[in-house]
Structures are given as C-alpha cells and as structure tokens.
Design an enzyme around this catalytic site. Sequence first.
Site, PDB file in Angstrom:
ATOM      1  N   ARG A 100      10.187  -5.336   6.268  1.00  0.00           N
ATOM      2  CA  ARG A 100       9.546  -4.031   6.009  1.00  0.00           C
ATOM      3  C   ARG A 100      10.039  -3.447   4.689  1.00  0.00           C
ATOM      4  O   ARG A 100       9.257  -2.978   3.868  1.00  0.00           O
ATOM      5  CB  ARG A 100       9.862  -3.114   7.189  1.00  0.00           C
ATOM      6  N   HIS A 145       5.831   6.760   7.037  1.00  0.00           N
ATOM      7  CA  HIS A 145       6.921   7.734   6.911  1.00  0.00           C
ATOM      8  C   HIS A 145       6.335   9.136   6.811  1.00  0.00           C
ATOM      9  O   HIS A 145       5.396   9.360   6.048  1.00  0.00           O
ATOM     10  CB  HIS A 145       7.748   7.463   5.652  1.00  0.00           C
ATOM     11  N   ARG A 186       6.745  -2.164  11.749  1.00  0.00           N
ATOM     12  CA  ARG A 186       7.917  -2.279  12.609  1.00  0.00           C
ATOM     13  C   ARG A 186       7.580  -3.302  13.696  1.00  0.00           C
ATOM     14  O   ARG A 186       6.403  -3.494  14.030  1.00  0.00           O
ATOM     15  CB  ARG A 186       8.238  -0.930  13.253  1.00  0.00           C
TER      16      ARG A 186
END
Length: 159
Positions: free
Chosen positions: A110, A133, A13
């Site tokens: 991403r 995640h 990110r």
Amino acid sequence: RALIVTLYRGGLRINEALHLKPKDLDRDAGSIRVLKGKGRKARTIGLDPGAFAVIERWLDLRAKRGINGSQPLFCTLAGRPMSSAYVRSLLPRLASKAGIEKHVHAHGLRHSHAAQLASEGVPINVIQMQLGHSNSATTARYLNHIRPQQVIETIRART
C-alpha cells in the site's frame, strides 16, 4: 497473484480486498467500488488495465471451478473466504520464493503504491482519495516515510 496485484496496484488494505465481490469491479470504468473500507467508509478507486487483466484471469479460473459471483472476489479454490492472517503469512513465503530478502507485507504494498503514484506526479489529494485517507496529513506521512528520494534529489540539484 490477483490478490497481490490488487493490493499493490489498487493500494488496498487486506480487509478491503478480502471483502470485494466480483460485482464491485467495473473494468470499463477502470474502477473498483470498495464498500467496506476502514471506518466502514465506502469509496471508489481506480485500477489500471494491466491489473484488471490479472484479475480477469483469476475470474476465469473461478468460473472453471464453479465459484459463483456471490463468493468473495478473492477466495480459496474451494470458494471459501480467505483470512487476513493467511494473506499475511503468504506474502513473506512468496517473497522468499522470489528471492526477495526484504520484509514483505501487505501494508508495505500500500505504501509502495502511494510512493509510485507520487513519483509519477499524481497530486497528493488524488493519492489521498485512492487510499481512502480522511486527512491529507496521513497521506503525506506515507509519502515521507517511504519516498525521501525526492527530497534528496531536490537538494542535490541545488547550485
């Protein structure tokens, strides 16, 4: 260039990349320690040698300009931190210069990273860890959103 390579080849990110310090890199291990991930979660990601080579060129330029290791890895040529807004505005400008007509944004890099890993046969749990995640369903949504080609090819191959 090093920032964009890191966003794409590391699946990071924007804010994760902008908070990296040179000490977070481990070329010998092929890894980067992300200390400020989403939700303040830390993780270690893998990065390929080609991407590390691009980052090393940036580190050499930083050193020549007198930027020390306490500055963020990706900073201005004066050693000041970059803002995420700057990166968000930079990517479309670079895409336009490269003749890319499609909307280019950091989060798309991403998603493309995840899709590339999936197309190389990387297991979804590894992609999940690379992206940070906490739930594999999120990773599956990434892959379903951007990589329907596998479904198309599988169904087309039926007899």
